[in-house]
Design an enzyme around this catalytic site. Structure first.
Site, mmCIF file in Angstrom:
data_model
loop_
_atom_site.group_PDB
_atom_site.id
_atom_site.type_symbol
_atom_site.label_atom_id
_atom_site.label_comp_id
_atom_site.label_asym_id
_atom_site.label_seq_id
_atom_site.Cartn_x
_atom_site.Cartn_y
_atom_site.Cartn_z
ATOM 1 N N GLU A 121 32.740 3.944 77.454
ATOM 2 C CA GLU A 121 33.473 4.349 78.660
ATOM 3 C C GLU A 121 33.770 3.146 79.540
ATOM 4 O O GLU A 121 32.922 2.266 79.704
ATOM 5 C CB GLU A 121 32.637 5.359 79.458
ATOM 6 C CG GLU A 121 32.542 6.715 78.807
ATOM 7 C CD GLU A 121 31.882 7.763 79.701
ATOM 8 O OE1 GLU A 121 31.709 7.527 80.908
ATOM 9 O OE2 GLU A 121 31.540 8.823 79.154
ATOM 10 N N GLU A 180 41.007 10.757 79.654
ATOM 11 C CA GLU A 180 40.394 12.009 80.127
ATOM 12 C C GLU A 180 40.839 12.355 81.547
ATOM 13 O O GLU A 180 40.805 11.514 82.454
ATOM 14 C CB GLU A 180 38.854 11.901 80.068
ATOM 15 C CG GLU A 180 38.171 13.163 80.599
ATOM 16 C CD GLU A 180 36.729 13.337 80.206
ATOM 17 O OE1 GLU A 180 36.209 12.538 79.401
ATOM 18 O OE2 GLU A 180 36.109 14.300 80.706
ATOM 19 N N LYS A 198 32.099 4.628 70.800
ATOM 20 C CA LYS A 198 32.979 4.845 71.966
ATOM 21 C C LYS A 198 32.276 4.292 73.201
ATOM 22 O O LYS A 198 31.071 4.514 73.378
ATOM 23 C CB LYS A 198 33.311 6.325 72.156
ATOM 24 C CG LYS A 198 34.232 6.567 73.366
ATOM 25 C CD LYS A 198 34.874 7.936 73.346
ATOM 26 C CE LYS A 198 33.958 9.052 73.777
ATOM 27 N NZ LYS A 198 33.441 8.894 75.163
ATOM 28 N N ASP A 254 28.184 11.773 74.192
ATOM 29 C CA ASP A 254 26.979 11.919 75.018
ATOM 30 C C ASP A 254 27.055 13.219 75.816
ATOM 31 O O ASP A 254 26.118 13.579 76.528
ATOM 32 C CB ASP A 254 26.747 10.697 75.903
ATOM 33 C CG ASP A 254 27.886 10.451 76.885
ATOM 34 O OD1 ASP A 254 28.912 11.140 76.796
ATOM 35 O OD2 ASP A 254 27.722 9.551 77.738
ATOM 36 N N ASP A 290 29.047 7.928 70.697
ATOM 37 C CA ASP A 290 29.126 7.409 72.066
ATOM 38 C C ASP A 290 27.997 6.437 72.343
ATOM 39 O O ASP A 290 26.851 6.684 71.941
ATOM 40 C CB ASP A 290 28.952 8.577 73.055
ATOM 41 C CG ASP A 290 30.187 8.835 73.879
ATOM 42 O OD1 ASP A 290 30.995 7.914 74.049
ATOM 43 O OD2 ASP A 290 30.325 9.980 74.351
#
Ligand code: KIV
Length: 297
Positions: free
Chosen positions: A132, A199, A130, A61, A100
């Site tokens: 988050e 990250e 994916k 994204d 994402d």
């Protein structure tokens, strides 16, 4: 729309990525080729990256900031993610294609979240999604895995949490914060993810998580000890106007090269040297013969 070819022909699959884990459950480090991952948002770029042998193409994204001109990833919609994933799908033959889940596409109900992930797979052609977040995504990751959708987790700095975190900041810098990042990573693994992005965190924390987890870790701003690395392709190529964090190594300066080429084009149009006669089409000799002399050139 085209879909990924079957495995067994060099195509990278989810089990291939799992098999690239460099630490065995017994804690022994094995020497395995590191996993390479880059973002891609369009057909020509994805084609080049796939041909160059990148293992995972991530339709991140980050498209919102790298391509669409948003200040953060928050405005990116699921429709935009599907659109870009389809373009990358058409170009991708070998790499594993991960898309994402955009902000808001997995925050309401579990049913709606699964429906949205299915769109990325069925309409976009993604082979995995994916998501988050750590501990608070346990149920979602388990539901997606149950629906046969492989999940890549993402902990540490999660850009969709920019408002809650108060900015794009390195995570896990205090003892408590590091323990929370570690708990998040373990939760993502326990819920059934096949890999996890770490990250913006201290190198030693990422190394510890990499050692403890049995799924591969893919680092961005998390040091060299992860099982693989990911970068935003625009950062790697030096293309765009975004602020470049410390962890980015630009391998090219495309912005300068594009500026040079476009300025040269503008100069040539303005001074009449582009296009030349050799760059022009011409009528047949017969047609030109039959034209009145005044119209011949
Ligand atoms: O959106 C993205 O591109 C990402 C990677 C940088 C990990 O999440």
């Amino acid at each position: 729309m085209s879909f990924a070819p079957l495995a067994g022909n060099g195509k990278i699959t989810v089990p291939d990525i799992l098999s690239r884990k460099s630490h065995s459950p017994a804690g022994f480090a094995e020497s395995k080729a590191k996993i390479t991952c880059l973002t891609a948002y369009d057909y020509p770029t994805a084609r080049l990256l796939d041909d160059a042998g990148v293992d995972i193409l991530l339709v991140g994204d980050s498209v919102g900031m790298a391509v669409l001109g948003y200040d953060s990833t928050l405005p990116v919609t699921l429709d935009e993610m599907v659109h870009h994933t389809r373009a990358v799908r058409r170009a991708t033959r070998r790499a594993l294609l991960v898309a994402d889940m955009s902000y808001g596409s997995f925050h309401l109900s579990l049913d709606e979240s699964v429906r949205n992930a299915l769109r990325l797979v069925k309409e976009g052609g993604a082979e995995a999604v994916k998501v988050e977040g750590g501990e608070r995504r346990i149920e979602l990751i388990a539901r997606l895995a149950d629906a046969e959708i492989p999940v890549m987790g993402h902990v540490g700095l999660t850009p969709q949490s920019v408002n809650a975190l108060g900015g794009f900041r390195v995570q896990g810098k205090t003892g408590d914060a590091a323990r929370q990042v570690e708990r998040d990573a373990r939760a993502v693994e326990a819920a059934g993810a096949f890999a996890i992005v770490l990250e913006s965190m201290p190198r030693d924390l990422a190394a510890r998580i990499t050692e403890k987890l049995s799924i591969p870790t893919i680092g961005i701003g998390a040091g060299p000890d992860c099982d693989g690395q990911v970068l935003v392709i625009h950062d790697l190529l030096g293309f765009g106007t975004q602020h470049k964090p410390k962890f980015v190594r630009p391998y090219a300066n495309l912005s300068a090269e594009i500026t040079r080429a476009v300025s040269a084009y503008c100069d040539d149009v303005r001074n009449g040297s582009f296009p030349s006669d050799a760059e022009s089409y011409h009528s047949t000799a017969e047609l030109r013969e039959n034209q009145p002399a005044a119209q011949r050139r």
